[in-house]
Design a protein around this motif. Sequence first.
Motif, short mmCIF file in Angstrom:
data_model
loop_
_atom_site.label_atom_id
_atom_site.label_comp_id
_atom_site.label_asym_id
_atom_site.label_seq_id
_atom_site.Cartn_x
_atom_site.Cartn_y
_atom_site.Cartn_z
N ASN A 157 28.80 35.56 48.71
CA ASN A 157 30.09 35.31 49.34
C ASN A 157 30.90 34.26 48.59
O ASN A 157 32.12 34.38 48.48
CB ASN A 157 29.89 34.92 50.80
N ARG A 197 34.55 35.04 46.46
CA ARG A 197 35.76 34.25 46.67
C ARG A 197 36.25 33.55 45.41
O ARG A 197 37.46 33.36 45.24
CB ARG A 197 35.51 33.22 47.78
N ALA A 244 33.88 43.06 47.27
CA ALA A 244 33.99 42.64 48.66
C ALA A 244 33.92 43.84 49.59
O ALA A 244 33.33 43.78 50.68
CB ALA A 244 35.29 41.86 48.88
N HIS A 266 31.26 44.34 52.52
CA HIS A 266 31.70 44.56 53.89
C HIS A 266 31.05 45.81 54.48
O HIS A 266 30.60 45.79 55.64
CB HIS A 266 33.23 44.67 53.93
N LEU A 270 33.24 36.93 56.94
CA LEU A 270 34.69 36.81 57.07
C LEU A 270 35.08 35.43 57.58
O LEU A 270 34.41 34.86 58.44
CB LEU A 270 35.23 37.88 58.02
N ASP A 271 36.17 34.92 57.05
CA ASP A 271 36.73 33.66 57.56
C ASP A 271 37.45 33.88 58.88
O ASP A 271 37.52 32.98 59.71
CB ASP A 271 37.71 33.08 56.54
N SER A 286 41.30 37.47 56.44
CA SER A 286 39.85 37.43 56.69
C SER A 286 39.11 36.82 55.52
O SER A 286 38.02 36.26 55.68
CB SER A 286 39.33 38.84 56.96
N ILE A 287 39.68 36.95 54.32
CA ILE A 287 39.08 36.39 53.12
C ILE A 287 40.18 36.15 52.09
O ILE A 287 41.13 36.94 52.00
CB ILE A 287 37.99 37.33 52.54
#
Length: 224
Positions: free
Chosen positions: A23, A27, A94, A98, A105-106, A142-143
Motif C-alpha cells: 500500500n 501510493r 491499485a 482492490h 482505502l483512506d 479513497s487513495i
Amino acid sequence: MTSDPKLRRTVTEVHHYLLGQLNSAIRRPGAFGGEQTLRLYLDALTFVDNREQDWHQELAALRDRGASVSTGVTGAVHHALGAKAEDVMASVFAEIAHRNAWLLLDRSLQRAEHDHIRRTVDAWCSRNQTLSGTLAEFGPPSIVIGSNNPLYPKTLGYGTTHPDQPLIFLHFWNGTEPGAASTWPPDHPEPLLLAARHPGDRFIDEFVFTPTGAHRRQQLGATT
C-alpha cells in the motif's frame, strides 16, 4: 543472529507487513522503485496467501486488454499518454489490489457516492478541470497516488470497500509544455485533469480525456 524457530515471524505477521509495504509502494511508486517493486510485493503477497494462480490470471488479463506490453504497465501507460506517468502505472496495480481486498482505502465511499461519480465523471471531463475543482466536486478521494506536494502530478482514486465495485481514477498533470526546459515552479498553479479512467474492454478505452489531456496526448504523439 538467531535461527530459533520460536522467534520467527508468523505467516500473519508477514502478510500484514507485505500488505503495508504494498500500500505504501502504490501510493509512492517513485520512492519505492516503481513497477518492479509493485510486482514483487504482489508476487510475495499472493505466495503468502496461497493465491499465485489469481496473480497469474491478473497478469494475463493486463496483457489481454493492452494494459501491459513488452515494457510492462509502464510502457502501456506511455503508449496511451505519450509520456511515462508512475502514478498512472501504480493505479493499474491499485486496481488489482482492490479486486483482491489488499488495498487499504483512506476513505471508503458510500455506494450512492460511487454511483454518482460513475454517472457524472465522463461529463466532468468534457471541460478542462483543476485538482481543487475536482476535489470540490467529488470530495476527498479513497487513495492519492503520487507526491504530497500540491503542485506535482498525481492520481486520485475513488472506491468502496466492495471489490466488485471498480475504482474510478482521475489523473492529473503539471509541468512544462513538451520540448520546453523544465522549470520550477511548473507552468500551472495547480495540477490539471488529463483524464478519468474506469473499466473498459481495452486499456486505451478506459481513458476519458479532458480537452487538456487530449491536446497534450496529441503533442506528445501518443500511439495507442
